[in-house]
Design a protein around this motif. Sequence first.
Motif, mmCIF file in Angstrom:
data_model
loop_
_atom_site.group_PDB
_atom_site.id
_atom_site.type_symbol
_atom_site.label_atom_id
_atom_site.label_comp_id
_atom_site.label_asym_id
_atom_site.label_seq_id
_atom_site.Cartn_x
_atom_site.Cartn_y
_atom_site.Cartn_z
ATOM 1 N N LEU A 180 1.106 -1.439 0.077
ATOM 2 C CA LEU A 180 -0.112 -0.190 0.011
ATOM 3 C C LEU A 180 0.919 0.766 -0.482
ATOM 4 O O LEU A 180 2.044 1.028 0.768
ATOM 5 C CB LEU A 180 -1.253 -0.228 0.757
ATOM 6 C CG LEU A 180 -1.890 -1.187 1.708
ATOM 7 C CD1 LEU A 180 -2.958 -1.231 2.447
ATOM 8 C CD2 LEU A 180 -2.670 -0.763 -0.011
ATOM 9 N N CYS A 225 1.190 3.755 1.808
ATOM 10 C CA CYS A 225 1.129 4.579 2.994
ATOM 11 C C CYS A 225 1.847 3.920 3.077
ATOM 12 O O CYS A 225 3.001 4.208 4.636
ATOM 13 C CB CYS A 225 -0.723 3.953 3.948
ATOM 14 S SG CYS A 225 -1.105 2.782 3.698
ATOM 15 N N ASP A 254 5.483 2.719 11.660
ATOM 16 C CA ASP A 254 5.258 3.420 10.692
ATOM 17 C C ASP A 254 5.484 5.078 10.531
ATOM 18 O O ASP A 254 5.872 5.222 11.697
ATOM 19 C CB ASP A 254 3.142 4.063 11.190
ATOM 20 C CG ASP A 254 2.514 3.104 11.140
ATOM 21 O OD1 ASP A 254 2.153 2.025 10.089
ATOM 22 O OD2 ASP A 254 0.946 3.042 12.218
ATOM 23 N N LYS A 271 0.239 7.015 7.489
ATOM 24 C CA LYS A 271 -0.356 5.892 8.244
ATOM 25 C C LYS A 271 -1.007 4.798 7.797
ATOM 26 O O LYS A 271 -2.165 5.854 7.116
ATOM 27 C CB LYS A 271 -0.433 6.560 9.391
ATOM 28 C CG LYS A 271 0.233 6.587 10.676
ATOM 29 C CD LYS A 271 0.157 6.992 12.432
ATOM 30 C CE LYS A 271 0.998 7.521 12.793
ATOM 31 N NZ LYS A 271 2.282 7.459 12.844
ATOM 32 N N CYS A 272 -1.276 3.783 7.435
ATOM 33 C CA CYS A 272 -3.022 3.108 7.070
ATOM 34 C C CYS A 272 -2.868 2.220 8.064
ATOM 35 O O CYS A 272 -2.262 1.609 8.364
ATOM 36 C CB CYS A 272 -2.056 2.212 5.619
ATOM 37 S SG CYS A 272 -0.954 1.006 5.271
ATOM 38 N N ASP A 273 -4.316 1.268 7.697
ATOM 39 C CA ASP A 273 -5.035 0.386 8.567
ATOM 40 C C ASP A 273 -4.326 -0.877 7.204
ATOM 41 O O ASP A 273 -5.335 -1.031 6.378
ATOM 42 C CB ASP A 273 -6.504 0.693 8.898
ATOM 43 C CG ASP A 273 -6.858 -0.872 9.663
ATOM 44 O OD1 ASP A 273 -5.888 -1.351 10.718
ATOM 45 O OD2 ASP A 273 -8.182 -0.508 9.578
ATOM 46 N N SER A 274 -3.663 -1.988 7.822
ATOM 47 C CA SER A 274 -3.400 -2.695 6.873
ATOM 48 C C SER A 274 -3.172 -3.866 7.911
ATOM 49 O O SER A 274 -2.795 -4.058 8.468
ATOM 50 C CB SER A 274 -1.997 -2.382 6.003
ATOM 51 O OG SER A 274 -1.872 -4.561 5.573
#
Length: 155
Positions: free
Chosen positions: A63, A65, A83, A87-90
């Motif tokens: 991703l 991010c 991170d 920032k990403c929710d992965s």
Amino acid sequence: MKKQNLLALAIISLSSILLLLACNTPDPAPLPEKIQKLIQTNWKINEITVPKKTGSGDSSILLSCMNDDLTLFGSNGVFELQDGTLKCDSTNFYYSKGYWGYDLNNDSVQLAVITPASKYISWKVLTLNDSVLKVTYIDSLVPANKITKTISFKK
């Protein structure tokens, strides 16, 4: 006679002190080269791939991010996935810190995850040099859907 005993005792004491000072503790054995390379670098994720469901080759699941995320392997046996500014929710990395070790016999990095939940992960090392770390592992977040992932890191 007392002077001779005192002189002999002084010579023995002085010799013992000099002998103890001359003995140095041996230097600890140097770390294996692979471990030195691993801990001397802040590894930046370069690519994450999974096999394509159809056809040949791999599909990228990196991703945008994650481009500035770092993986750090401390000399104290602690690892941390940090991170970057993006920032990403992965689900690519559902863990962020824990303990690590290097299994030289199987050429793999062993991760004992403590955050967010306890889990054991083994990364098989494909490449490790001064500028590239490439690993593969079986992702079993969902046991019915095991996926082989390959992660490339760069310095």
